[in-house]
Scaffold this active site. Sequence first.
Site, mmCIF file in Angstrom:
data_model
loop_
_atom_site.group_PDB
_atom_site.id
_atom_site.type_symbol
_atom_site.label_atom_id
_atom_site.label_comp_id
_atom_site.label_asym_id
_atom_site.label_seq_id
_atom_site.Cartn_x
_atom_site.Cartn_y
_atom_site.Cartn_z
ATOM 1 N N LYS A 110 36.586 37.991 48.318
ATOM 2 C CA LYS A 110 37.673 37.036 48.558
ATOM 3 C C LYS A 110 37.176 35.739 49.186
ATOM 4 O O LYS A 110 37.869 34.735 49.169
ATOM 5 C CB LYS A 110 38.763 37.678 49.400
HETATM 6 C C1 LIG Z 1 41.141 42.477 47.514
HETATM 7 C C2 LIG Z 1 40.109 43.503 47.244
HETATM 8 C C3 LIG Z 1 40.082 44.240 46.037
HETATM 9 C C4 LIG Z 1 41.148 44.075 44.980
HETATM 10 O O1 LIG Z 1 41.068 42.834 44.340
HETATM 11 P P1 LIG Z 1 42.269 42.298 43.440
HETATM 12 O O2 LIG Z 1 41.895 40.951 43.039
HETATM 13 O O3 LIG Z 1 43.491 42.338 44.324
HETATM 14 O O4 LIG Z 1 42.416 43.261 42.297
HETATM 15 C C5 LIG Z 1 39.043 45.127 45.814
HETATM 16 N N1 LIG Z 1 38.090 45.319 46.746
HETATM 17 C C6 LIG Z 1 38.077 44.650 47.906
HETATM 18 C C7 LIG Z 1 36.987 44.925 48.880
HETATM 19 C C8 LIG Z 1 39.079 43.712 48.200
HETATM 20 O O5 LIG Z 1 39.060 43.049 49.372
#
Ligand SMILES: *Cc1c(COP(=O)(O)O)cnc(C)c1O
Length: 434
Positions: A110
Amino acid sequence: MDFHSTRGAPERIGFSTALLRGLAPDGGLYVPQEWPRHDAEQFPQELALPAVGMQLVAPFAAGDRLAPSLSDIVTEAFSFQAPVVPIRGAAAGESLSVLELFHGPTAAFKDFGARFLAACFQRLRAPGDPLLNILVATSGDTGGAVAAAFHRRPGMAVTVLYPKGLVSPTQERQLTCWGDNVRSFAVHGTFDDCQRMVKEAFVDPQLRARQNLSSANSINLGRLLPQAVYYAATSIAHWRARAERLNFIIPSGNLGNAVACIWARHMGLPIGEVILAHNANATVPEFLQRGEWQPRASRATLASAMDVGNPSNMERLRHLLPELDALRRAVTAVSVDDTAIGARIRADRAAFGQIWCPHTAVAAEVWARLPAEVRRGRSWCLVATASPAKFPEIVEPLIGESVPVPPALADLLGRPTHVESLEPTLEALRAALV
Ligand SMILES: *Cc1c(COP(=O)(O)O)cnc(C)c1O
């Protein structure tokens, strides 16, 4: 380029308006009006992420007021690597690698989207604009990534709401280690309460009059688009080395990361199969199987950042591929329960010396469940969405040893914390903000 809502409103808006709005007024998500076509041959020899990012994002920002600063924005956002690490010890004939997306400031993928969005927002501000307050509800990685991305940026502040006692101690430290222009609130309630408070704040006349609120939600186009960049760079490198498409298995919750990959493939990048790896929240696998969309309340699992019962980016996927059969050909989805996640973390530590975070373990389990001829017949890439060091409370008891902490993360975890507590009501949030 122009963008429009998935829900069909006729309005067409530019790139920066789509970023500033987040959600379309009709409740839909913004999607591009047309798709640029890319060819692996047109990318630079050196596949550095800022250069790939520039080439991939430029058509979307063309004609927008952000276009002149795009080069600076991608340089700032993609300031760390997304290395592809081969897994040694896969059986003969198998080609397996891991795309490590956790080398940013908060050790989860993210960071890419949050940093790109923050770099854009900063350039969309004019001198004398009122303070922009980014309000974010989080159950884990989002709050930390957004706080890190906006920390100490002039003219912008972040308010993080998380459920008190419902995030792990390591996560809580990442949400509260900022200070300065970041305020963190431990809410006496659940994640759903935090999310409801944010939604209420956006429509509250008193807050809207006094506060310039914005969101950095994962449905924001400015978080999703930059995620296509690492899929482009990784698949082009593989194409050049092996003359074949790379197949991805992506740990998924709200499907932001997966939609970015599918968008990249749609634009012509050499990506093969895309498999969505879900935890016990099986809304998407069930939909692909039965053809009926049945969102549910989310269930708590070991891979908590994927605990989503009603994945918002499904709307973008169905907009791209409205026919169920075409969607089924474009993606497959698998659900993995907590028992299998734990067993996979243990097994792969022993087999490959590899320590997965609980989310990445879901993808590893999906790969292990593929028929042997499918594993052998093509190259697979597991997408590692977070560092295992973010989840020591889960991972360490499973593998019976401590997880090494990357220096950047150790630095965050060692900082003093700043946290206020908050009742789970709009009145309490209003009083805290005004
Ligand atoms: C947010 C997140 C996900 C999921 O990602 P999406 O884009 O919501 O499908 C998977 N793994 C981790 C570690 C995350 O922080």
